[in-house]
Design a protein around this motif. Structure first.
Motif, PDB file in Angstrom:
ATOM      1  N   PRO A  34       5.626  18.917 -34.396  1.00  0.00           N
ATOM      2  CA  PRO A  34       5.343  19.972 -35.376  1.00  0.00           C
ATOM      3  C   PRO A  34       4.847  19.402 -36.693  1.00  0.00           C
ATOM      4  N   LYS A  35       4.075  20.208 -37.410  1.00  0.00           N
ATOM      5  CA  LYS A  35       3.624  19.836 -38.742  1.00  0.00           C
ATOM      6  C   LYS A  35       4.826  19.569 -39.655  1.00  0.00           C
ATOM      7  N   ASN A  36       4.645  18.667 -40.605  1.00  0.00           N
ATOM      8  CA  ASN A  36       5.681  18.331 -41.587  1.00  0.00           C
ATOM      9  C   ASN A  36       6.951  17.809 -40.914  1.00  0.00           C
ATOM     10  N   SER A  37       6.753  16.812 -40.033  1.00  0.00           N
ATOM     11  CA  SER A  37       7.884  16.150 -39.359  1.00  0.00           C
ATOM     12  C   SER A  37       7.851  14.652 -39.669  1.00  0.00           C
ATOM     13  N   PRO A  38       7.968  14.280 -40.951  1.00  0.00           N
ATOM     14  CA  PRO A  38       7.785  12.868 -41.323  1.00  0.00           C
ATOM     15  C   PRO A  38       8.822  11.925 -40.724  1.00  0.00           C
ATOM     16  N   VAL A  39      10.067  12.382 -40.659  1.00  0.00           N
ATOM     17  CA  VAL A  39      11.120  11.507 -40.131  1.00  0.00           C
ATOM     18  C   VAL A  39      10.947  11.325 -38.633  1.00  0.00           C
ATOM     19  N   LEU A  40      10.734  12.419 -37.937  1.00  0.00           N
ATOM     20  CA  LEU A  40      10.536  12.338 -36.491  1.00  0.00           C
ATOM     21  C   LEU A  40       9.314  11.482 -36.176  1.00  0.00           C
ATOM     22  N   GLN A  41       8.258  11.640 -36.971  1.00  0.00           N
ATOM     23  CA  GLN A  41       7.038  10.867 -36.757  1.00  0.00           C
ATOM     24  C   GLN A  41       7.309   9.363 -36.901  1.00  0.00           C
ATOM     25  N   LYS A  42       8.085   8.986 -37.929  1.00  0.00           N
ATOM     26  CA  LYS A  42       8.416   7.573 -38.134  1.00  0.00           C
ATOM     27  C   LYS A  42       9.261   7.035 -36.976  1.00  0.00           C
ATOM     28  N   LYS A  43      10.190   7.833 -36.513  1.00  0.00           N
ATOM     29  CA  LYS A  43      11.047   7.403 -35.400  1.00  0.00           C
ATOM     30  C   LYS A  43      10.208   7.166 -34.148  1.00  0.00           C
ATOM     31  N   ILE A  44       9.330   8.119 -33.849  1.00  0.00           N
ATOM     32  CA  ILE A  44       8.499   8.002 -32.644  1.00  0.00           C
ATOM     33  C   ILE A  44       7.543   6.827 -32.766  1.00  0.00           C
ATOM     34  N   ASN A  45       6.964   6.632 -33.954  1.00  0.00           N
ATOM     35  CA  ASN A  45       6.081   5.488 -34.162  1.00  0.00           C
ATOM     36  C   ASN A  45       6.828   4.167 -33.964  1.00  0.00           C
ATOM     37  N   GLY A  46       8.100   4.157 -34.368  1.00  0.00           N
ATOM     38  CA  GLY A  46       8.916   2.967 -34.149  1.00  0.00           C
ATOM     39  C   GLY A  46       9.090   2.667 -32.674  1.00  0.00           C
ATOM     40  N   THR A  47       9.312   3.714 -31.874  1.00  0.00           N
ATOM     41  CA  THR A  47       9.450   3.534 -30.422  1.00  0.00           C
ATOM     42  C   THR A  47       8.145   3.045 -29.810  1.00  0.00           C
ATOM     43  N   ILE A  48       7.029   3.631 -30.242  1.00  0.00           N
ATOM     44  CA  ILE A  48       5.725   3.221 -29.716  1.00  0.00           C
ATOM     45  C   ILE A  48       5.445   1.753 -30.058  1.00  0.00           C
ATOM     46  N   ALA A  49       5.796   1.341 -31.282  1.00  0.00           N
ATOM     47  CA  ALA A  49       5.604  -0.062 -31.681  1.00  0.00           C
ATOM     48  C   ALA A  49       6.418  -0.988 -30.780  1.00  0.00           C
ATOM     49  N   LYS A  50       7.626  -0.568 -30.452  1.00  0.00           N
ATOM     50  CA  LYS A  50       8.487  -1.386 -29.581  1.00  0.00           C
ATOM     51  C   LYS A  50       7.908  -1.465 -28.168  1.00  0.00           C
ATOM     52  N   ILE A  51       7.398  -0.337 -27.668  1.00  0.00           N
ATOM     53  CA  ILE A  51       6.789  -0.315 -26.333  1.00  0.00           C
ATOM     54  C   ILE A  51       5.582  -1.239 -26.284  1.00  0.00           C
ATOM     55  N   ASN A  52       4.767  -1.193 -27.338  1.00  0.00           N
ATOM     56  CA  ASN A  52       3.570  -2.043 -27.380  1.00  0.00           C
ATOM     57  C   ASN A  52       3.926  -3.520 -27.506  1.00  0.00           C
ATOM     58  N   SER A  53       4.956  -3.804 -28.306  1.00  0.00           N
ATOM     59  CA  SER A  53       5.348  -5.209 -28.486  1.00  0.00           C
ATOM     60  C   SER A  53       5.887  -5.810 -27.195  1.00  0.00           C
ATOM     61  N   LYS A  54       6.509  -4.993 -26.374  1.00  0.00           N
ATOM     62  CA  LYS A  54       7.045  -5.460 -25.092  1.00  0.00           C
ATOM     63  C   LYS A  54       6.042  -5.287 -23.945  1.00  0.00           C
ATOM     64  N   ASN A  55       4.862  -4.707 -24.274  1.00  0.00           N
ATOM     65  CA  ASN A  55       3.808  -4.495 -23.274  1.00  0.00           C
ATOM     66  C   ASN A  55       4.343  -3.713 -22.063  1.00  0.00           C
ATOM     67  N   LEU A  56       4.995  -2.581 -22.337  1.00  0.00           N
ATOM     68  CA  LEU A  56       5.635  -1.792 -21.282  1.00  0.00           C
ATOM     69  C   LEU A  56       4.688  -0.811 -20.592  1.00  0.00           C
ATOM     70  N   ILE A  57       3.547  -0.485 -21.223  1.00  0.00           N
ATOM     71  CA  ILE A  57       2.633   0.507 -20.646  1.00  0.00           C
ATOM     72  C   ILE A  57       2.183   0.116 -19.232  1.00  0.00           C
ATOM     73  N   PRO A  58       1.744  -1.128 -18.986  1.00  0.00           N
ATOM     74  CA  PRO A  58       1.366  -1.500 -17.611  1.00  0.00           C
ATOM     75  C   PRO A  58       2.506  -1.310 -16.611  1.00  0.00           C
ATOM     76  N   GLN A  59       3.724  -1.588 -17.053  1.00  0.00           N
ATOM     77  CA  GLN A  59       4.883  -1.396 -16.173  1.00  0.00           C
ATOM     78  C   GLN A  59       5.076   0.079 -15.845  1.00  0.00           C
TER      79      GLN A  59
END
Length: 471
Positions: free
Chosen positions: A222-247
């Motif tokens: 939803p619009k104006n969800s800054p905290v949720l957006q930061k949390k989700i971006n943190g998860t995406i950064a972790k997924i990318n750092s561990k290269n989990l997408i191919p798995q």
């Protein structure tokens, strides 16, 4: 622990407000909206006799929920209903192979990109010599998912093409195989998943001119969800750092192979049985409450009060003058702004209110068809208005309107299929899921047709039995 403390711990400003995030933390779960017909992003498989959502997007959603410390709840619906569900609070986030286009960013917020693919065109193998890229489809018929980036690309970049919007991926492939269209524009991973499970189709490079948004996939919220957006971006950064997408894509491929190992319709009998059960339930509730509503509206329309007649007439004319789909969307999404109705409840309410308007006219016509002498005879016996209607008019009217009521009840079974667009697991919804799981387009349709015929024919025989009783 207060929300302010939580925000401070996570490096977020204490005065930063995010109603969506607060709601998620307070209730202990996050609701994911998705359309499970887009392998390998999201689709369904059978595990221990039960259907479950799987795919790359589902794996990412589970990671997001785990990092938030809450449970994940999944709400399935048609793709073009997902953003409406997000805006009306039905879901908290959307992962459904969604591209973060500029138009969508006006309505919702997006996370960082978690996957970059490409845009392909699927063709029938027999046409391989004809079609090479998008330029081959000038003045041809092409299809893409309704409301998708692929649909817009086809409209803008394929000159003279007739572009059809179709909601489900399985229906897109079926349209291609039955030569209704010459090609289907689809995201590369999904196109390859369909082609790997169907020897009659082939994937070609679309050759589209693409910007980052048209090749990328992100989480919508939803619009104006800054905290949720930061949390989700943190998860995406972790997924990318561990290269989990191919798995996650590899796991999705394993599920796809399992789905196509046994594609017989008998193997999916539980899906169809569940669909029949929900269809009957919705139709039965619609019949009962539709009859009650219709009777009340008919009596109001025949009353001596001008105001009551106007209210009844306005309701009947308005409902009969608007499509059931629009009414369903209003009940589920519109009223959802004030009352969080479950999809099944919203479906039953919409069907009941719609049916009531039609039944009202049937009952009114039946009452008016009773000979005026019957009313005079009842009056001469000293019966009051209530008793005249109850003991004299209605019993005779019921006999006259029974065939028309029967037709309305039978139609209701078929028309109730519209509830599938908001994720109610009726027969049509299950048909789409079986198509998506098995990559078979026609066989599930045949099974659904037979089941609908059995239901309507059985009801028709039952109604005729009681019609003979009345006679």
């Amino acid at each position: 622990m207060t929300f302010g403390t939580i925000f401070a711990q996570e490096g977020t400003k204490a005065d930063e407000k995010d109603a969506t995030y607060e709601k998620i933390v307070k209730r202990g779960y996050i609701v994911l909206g998705t359309s499970p017909d887009y392998a390998p992003y999201e689709f369904q498989t059978t595990s221990n006799g039960k259907s479950k959502d799987v795919g790359m997007d589902i794996s990412i959603a589970k990671d997001i929920a785990d990092d938030l410390g809450v449970k994940l709840k999944i709400k399935n619906m048609d793709f073009d209903s997902l953003l409406v569900a997000l805006q009306t609070g039905k879901v908290d986030m959307v992962l459904s192979g969604m591209n973060p286009s500029a138009a969508r960013r006006k309505s919702v917020d997006f996370s960082d990109i978690y996957y970059k693919g490409g845009q392909s065109i699927i063709i029938n193998k027999k046409d391989s010599r004809i079609y090479k890229d998008k330029s081959s489809f000038e003045n041809k018929k092409i299809a893409a998912q309704t409301g998708s980036i692929q649909y817009n690309l086809a409209k803008k970049q394929i000159k003279g093409a007739t572009v059809s919007g179709i909601e489900k991926g399985t229906d897109l492939i079926l349209a291609l195989q039955t030569n209704k269209v010459d090609g289907v524009v689809m995201e590369k991973p999904t196109a390859e998943a369909y082609a790997s499970n169907n020897s009659g189709i082939k994937v070609i490079n679309g050759g589209f001119e693409l910007n980052d948004d048209e090749t990328s996939t992100a989480v919508a919220m939803p619009k104006n969800s800054p905290v949720l957006q930061k949390k989700i971006n943190g998860t995406i950064a972790k997924i990318n750092s561990k290269n989990l997408i191919p798995q996650y894509l590899k796991e999705a491929g394993t599920y796809l192979k399992g789905n196509t190992a046994n594609t017989s319709m008998l193997h999916y009998w539980k899906y169809f049985a569940m669909g029949v059960g929900y269809t009957i339930l919705i139709s039965l509730v619609g019949v009962i409450f539709g009859f009650i509503t219709g009777t009340l509206l008919a009596l109001l329309r025949l009353s001596n009060s001008k105001i009551l007649r106007m209210i009844s007439t306005a309701y009947v004319e308005f409902v009969r003058g608007t499509p059931l789909m629009v009414q369903l969307m209003f009940v589920y999404f519109g009223l959802g702004l004030f009352v969080n109705l479950p999809a099944l409840t919203a479906g039953m309410i919409a069907v009941s209110l719609n049916s009531g308007a039609y039944i009202a006219e049937v009952i009114r016509g039946g009452i008016n068809s009773v000979d005026g002498g019957q009313l005079e005879a009842a009056e001469s016996l000293g019966l009051n208005k209530k008793d005249r209607m109850r003991y004299v008019i209605m019993p005779q009217a019921l006999k006259n309107i029974w065939p028309a009521l029967g037709n309305e009840f039978i139609s209701l079974i078929k028309e109730s299929s519209i509830v599938s667009i908001i994720g109610v697991t009726d027969l049509i919804y299950q048909l789409k899921i079986v198509q998506s799981d098995t990559y078979r387009g026609v066989a599930p349709i045949v099974v659904a047709m037979i089941l609908y015929f059995i239901m309507t024919y059985s009801l028709s025989r039952l109604l005729k039995f009681y019609e003979r009783k009345f006679n």
